[in-house]
Design a protein around this motif. Structure first.
Motif, PDB file in Angstrom:
ATOM      1  N   LEU A 188     -21.948 -22.609  -3.578  1.00 41.01           N
ATOM      2  CA  LEU A 188     -21.224 -22.605  -5.008  1.00 41.01           C
ATOM      3  C   LEU A 188     -21.468 -21.895  -6.113  1.00 41.01           C
ATOM      4  N   HIS A 193     -18.451 -31.987  -6.857  1.00 38.64           N
ATOM      5  CA  HIS A 193     -17.677 -31.805  -5.635  1.00 38.64           C
ATOM      6  C   HIS A 193     -17.900 -32.860  -4.662  1.00 38.64           C
ATOM      7  N   THR A 215     -17.247 -34.489  -0.303  1.00 37.20           N
ATOM      8  CA  THR A 215     -16.893 -34.135   1.030  1.00 37.20           C
ATOM      9  C   THR A 215     -16.199 -35.478   1.608  1.00 37.20           C
ATOM     10  N   VAL A 246     -14.130 -30.962 -11.514  1.00 35.25           N
ATOM     11  CA  VAL A 246     -14.281 -31.227 -10.119  1.00 35.25           C
ATOM     12  C   VAL A 246     -13.812 -29.640  -9.456  1.00 35.25           C
ATOM     13  N   TYR A 265     -13.088 -27.562  -5.850  1.00 32.28           N
ATOM     14  CA  TYR A 265     -12.757 -27.980  -4.425  1.00 32.28           C
ATOM     15  C   TYR A 265     -13.151 -26.696  -3.531  1.00 32.28           C
ATOM     16  N   ARG A 316     -15.677 -23.713   1.724  1.00 30.86           N
ATOM     17  CA  ARG A 316     -15.568 -24.840   2.703  1.00 30.86           C
ATOM     18  C   ARG A 316     -15.050 -24.219   4.080  1.00 30.86           C
TER      19      ARG A 316
END
Length: 164
Positions: free
Chosen positions: A28, A37, A39, A128, A130, A135
């Motif tokens: 990040l 964030h 998961t 927030v 993503y 990812r």
């Protein structure tokens, strides 16, 4: 009580977004503003856990929520364990053309190691993230590791079947 909501559009399909969010971000970029964030679990069903993290400089706040209900692409979450007496979240995802809308609402109550006013100031600056590309990189590494394990397993089985 401290509340936060955010809607973001991602240039991935709905199915891809839901799958990619099951991987923690590989890395990040942390800037001046705090980021949150989460998961998702592999299966989006009641009782599964979601891991949340806020990163604010060198301060990290982590907690776990439990999915209480799933309706279509909407998840209702309550606190399992964390630095609050209460926490609820609603996450929902909608396909919109070639994009996916990711909508999140959070409510925090009763803070154990930070005052409510300090936490509200923190949340007011928090976004927030993503980090879908980060990812996706984590997903690709995990898939490569799994493929390697499968290959080694088959090689091992093959060599043991021909031994003797």
């Amino acid at each position: 009580m401290v509340q936060m909501s955010q809607t973001s559009w991602q240039d991935f399909s709905l199915a891809d977004v839901k799958e990619i969010l099951t991987f923690a971000p590989l890395n990040l970029a942390i800037g001046a503003n705090p980021v949150l964030h989460y998961t998702l679990p592999k299966e989006l069903v009641a009782g599964e856990k979601i891991k949340y993290t806020i990163v604010a400089g060198f301060k990290i706040i982590s907690w776990t929520g439990i999915i209480g209900a799933v309706t279509g692409n909407k998840l209702m979450v309550r606190l399992e364990k964390g630095p609050f007496r209460g926490f609820t979240a609603t996450h929902w995802f909608e396909a919109e053309g070639g994009f996916t809308a990711c909508c999140d609402e959070f409510t925090f109550q009763g803070f154990t190691d930070i005052s409510e006013s300090e936490f509200k100031d923190l949340i007011d600056k928090t976004h927030v993230i993503y980090a879908l590309r980060s990812r996706k990189a984590a997903q690709e590494i995990e898939l490569a590791v799994e493929a390697k394990k499968q290959t080694q397993s088959f090689e091992s089985l093959d060599s043991s079947a021909t031994a003797g």
